[in-house]
Design a protein around this motif. Structure first.
Motif, PDB file in Angstrom:
ATOM      1  N   LEU A 253      34.986  46.577  41.597  1.00 48.96           N
ATOM      2  CA  LEU A 253      34.666  45.472  40.827  1.00 48.96           C
ATOM      3  C   LEU A 253      35.324  45.536  39.614  1.00 48.96           C
ATOM      4  CD1 LEU A 253      31.688  43.784  41.882  1.00 48.96           C
ATOM      5  CD2 LEU A 253      33.781  43.066  42.815  1.00 48.96           C
ATOM      6  N   HIS A 254      35.017  46.573  38.721  1.00 55.56           N
ATOM      7  CA  HIS A 254      35.429  47.049  37.427  1.00 55.56           C
ATOM      8  C   HIS A 254      37.008  46.984  37.246  1.00 55.56           C
ATOM      9  CE1 HIS A 254      34.690  50.969  38.688  1.00 55.56           C
ATOM     10  NE2 HIS A 254      36.025  51.229  37.742  1.00 55.56           N
ATOM     11  N   GLU A 255      37.811  47.298  38.482  1.00 58.33           N
ATOM     12  CA  GLU A 255      39.137  47.538  38.289  1.00 58.33           C
ATOM     13  C   GLU A 255      40.070  46.196  38.764  1.00 58.33           C
ATOM     14  OE1 GLU A 255      40.517  50.735  40.871  1.00 58.33           O
ATOM     15  OE2 GLU A 255      38.972  51.854  40.051  1.00 58.33           O
ATOM     16  N   ILE A 256      39.313  45.308  39.282  1.00 58.90           N
ATOM     17  CA  ILE A 256      39.927  43.901  39.609  1.00 58.90           C
ATOM     18  C   ILE A 256      40.785  43.103  38.151  1.00 58.90           C
ATOM     19  CG2 ILE A 256      39.642  41.721  40.426  1.00 58.90           C
ATOM     20  CD1 ILE A 256      38.979  43.704  42.467  1.00 58.90           C
ATOM     21  N   SER A 257      40.145  43.371  37.198  1.00 57.16           N
ATOM     22  CA  SER A 257      40.643  42.502  36.044  1.00 57.16           C
ATOM     23  C   SER A 257      41.933  43.453  35.555  1.00 57.16           C
ATOM     24  CB  SER A 257      39.754  42.572  34.694  1.00 57.16           C
ATOM     25  OG  SER A 257      39.453  43.988  34.395  1.00 57.16           O
ATOM     26  N   GLU A 258      42.156  44.605  36.099  1.00 60.40           N
ATOM     27  CA  GLU A 258      43.599  45.372  35.839  1.00 60.40           C
ATOM     28  C   GLU A 258      44.760  44.886  36.694  1.00 60.40           C
ATOM     29  OE1 GLU A 258      42.480  49.352  35.248  1.00 60.40           O
ATOM     30  OE2 GLU A 258      40.709  48.827  34.223  1.00 60.40           O
ATOM     31  N   LEU A 259      44.292  44.289  37.758  1.00 59.66           N
ATOM     32  CA  LEU A 259      45.385  43.974  38.871  1.00 59.66           C
ATOM     33  C   LEU A 259      46.009  42.738  38.363  1.00 59.66           C
ATOM     34  CD1 LEU A 259      43.146  44.789  41.969  1.00 59.66           C
ATOM     35  CD2 LEU A 259      44.730  46.337  40.683  1.00 59.66           C
ATOM     36  N   GLU A 260      47.183  42.762  39.019  1.00 58.59           N
ATOM     37  CA  GLU A 260      48.061  41.546  39.153  1.00 58.59           C
ATOM     38  C   GLU A 260      47.690  40.600  40.406  1.00 58.59           C
ATOM     39  OE1 GLU A 260      52.436  41.520  37.169  1.00 58.59           O
ATOM     40  OE2 GLU A 260      52.362  43.112  39.013  1.00 58.59           O
ATOM     41  N   LEU A 261      47.090  39.768  40.135  1.00 57.39           N
ATOM     42  CA  LEU A 261      46.287  38.658  41.337  1.00 57.39           C
ATOM     43  C   LEU A 261      47.168  37.736  41.764  1.00 57.39           C
ATOM     44  CD1 LEU A 261      42.555  39.034  40.637  1.00 57.39           C
ATOM     45  CD2 LEU A 261      43.732  40.508  42.353  1.00 57.39           C
ATOM     46  N   ALA A 262      47.423  37.302  43.038  1.00 58.21           N
ATOM     47  CA  ALA A 262      48.385  36.173  43.473  1.00 58.21           C
ATOM     48  C   ALA A 262      47.272  34.907  43.468  1.00 58.21           C
ATOM     49  CB  ALA A 262      48.619  36.366  45.003  1.00 58.21           C
ATOM     50  N   PHE A 263      48.103  33.760  43.196  1.00 58.44           N
ATOM     51  CA  PHE A 263      47.362  32.458  43.254  1.00 58.44           C
ATOM     52  C   PHE A 263      46.406  32.392  42.273  1.00 58.44           C
ATOM     53  CE2 PHE A 263      48.983  33.472  47.643  1.00 58.44           C
ATOM     54  CZ  PHE A 263      50.082  32.833  47.838  1.00 58.44           C
ATOM     55  N   ASP A 264      45.183  31.775  42.805  1.00 56.58           N
ATOM     56  CA  ASP A 264      43.998  31.756  41.758  1.00 56.58           C
ATOM     57  C   ASP A 264      42.879  32.721  42.066  1.00 56.58           C
ATOM     58  OD1 ASP A 264      43.502  30.367  44.212  1.00 56.58           O
ATOM     59  OD2 ASP A 264      42.830  28.226  43.398  1.00 56.58           O
ATOM     60  N   HIS A 265      43.186  33.665  42.655  1.00 55.83           N
ATOM     61  CA  HIS A 265      42.418  34.540  43.219  1.00 55.83           C
ATOM     62  C   HIS A 265      41.486  35.335  42.370  1.00 55.83           C
ATOM     63  CE1 HIS A 265      44.602  34.829  47.407  1.00 55.83           C
ATOM     64  NE2 HIS A 265      44.388  33.728  47.340  1.00 55.83           N
ATOM     65  N   GLY A 266      41.831  35.367  41.104  1.00 55.61           N
ATOM     66  CA  GLY A 266      40.959  35.803  40.009  1.00 55.61           C
ATOM     67  C   GLY A 266      39.732  34.875  39.764  1.00 55.61           C
ATOM     68  N   LYS A 267      40.042  33.603  39.830  1.00 56.75           N
ATOM     69  CA  LYS A 267      38.843  32.783  39.609  1.00 56.75           C
ATOM     70  C   LYS A 267      37.846  32.509  40.698  1.00 56.75           C
ATOM     71  CE  LYS A 267      36.831  28.538  38.404  1.00 56.75           C
ATOM     72  NZ  LYS A 267      35.688  28.933  38.259  1.00 56.75           N
ATOM     73  N   ILE A 268      38.601  32.666  42.064  1.00 52.67           N
ATOM     74  CA  ILE A 268      37.816  32.576  43.138  1.00 52.67           C
ATOM     75  C   ILE A 268      36.869  34.073  43.170  1.00 52.67           C
ATOM     76  CG2 ILE A 268      37.857  33.021  45.847  1.00 52.67           C
ATOM     77  CD1 ILE A 268      40.616  31.581  45.654  1.00 52.67           C
ATOM     78  N   ILE A 269      37.173  35.151  42.819  1.00 49.97           N
ATOM     79  CA  ILE A 269      36.490  36.458  42.913  1.00 49.97           C
ATOM     80  C   ILE A 269      35.460  36.227  41.782  1.00 49.97           C
ATOM     81  CG2 ILE A 269      36.636  38.496  42.194  1.00 49.97           C
ATOM     82  CD1 ILE A 269      39.371  39.017  43.372  1.00 49.97           C
ATOM     83  N   GLU A 270      35.818  35.583  40.583  1.00 50.30           N
ATOM     84  CA  GLU A 270      34.722  35.380  39.646  1.00 50.30           C
ATOM     85  C   GLU A 270      33.585  34.654  40.189  1.00 50.30           C
ATOM     86  OE1 GLU A 270      34.686  32.717  35.548  1.00 50.30           O
ATOM     87  OE2 GLU A 270      36.450  34.084  35.876  1.00 50.30           O
TER      88      GLU A 270
END
Length: 137
Positions: free
Chosen positions: A110-127
């Motif tokens: 989980l601590h590495e997710i913020s460093e990735l280029e995420l597609a669509f709105d997947h950062g919001k979904i993960i949050e």
């Protein structure tokens, strides 16, 4: 009259500190990391679609625990208006193996997710999924 297309996405827990992401093989967002998911086929339930897409893209059979949310921003997908029903799931069988639309698949801490280029709105979904998990503790 145009209608939005229906999609599904799945947040799969590898363990309490990591989740499964696929690297997209195709545009849009080719090369970006994303949650497993895709379009619901005619006559298919969103639950069946989420399990099918997950198996096709990751090699994992999952059990759906609950809905994380419904994401309907008309601009969430550059191909057009899509509405995604997103599920929280856990692996019940299988081994990680990229297939169909996935160039790669990995369990990310989980601590590495913020460093990735995420597609669509997947950062919001993960949050949103992580907030649900914190609330359940």
């Amino acid at each position: 009259m145009k209608n939005p297309l229906l999609t599904v996405d799945t947040v799969i827990l590898c363990d309490v500190e990591s989740i499964v992401l696929i690297k997209r093989k195709n545009n849009p967002y080719k090369g970006f990391w994303a949650l497993p998911g895709g379009f619901v086929e005619y006559g298919e339930t969103v639950e069946s679609a989420a399990m099918r897409e997950t198996k096709e893209e990751t090699g994992l059979e999952v059990e759906l625990d609950r809905i994380v949310g419904v994401y309907s921003d008309p601009k969430r997908d550059p191909r057009g208006h899509t509405v995604s029903v997103c599920f929280l799931a856990r692996n019940i069988q299988g081994n990680l193996k990229a297939d169909t639309d996935a160039a790669d698949v990995e369990c990310f801490p989980l601590h590495e997710i913020s460093e990735l280029e995420l597609a669509f709105d997947h950062g919001k979904i993960i949050e949103d999924a992580l907030n649900i998990l914190k609330f359940q503790e």
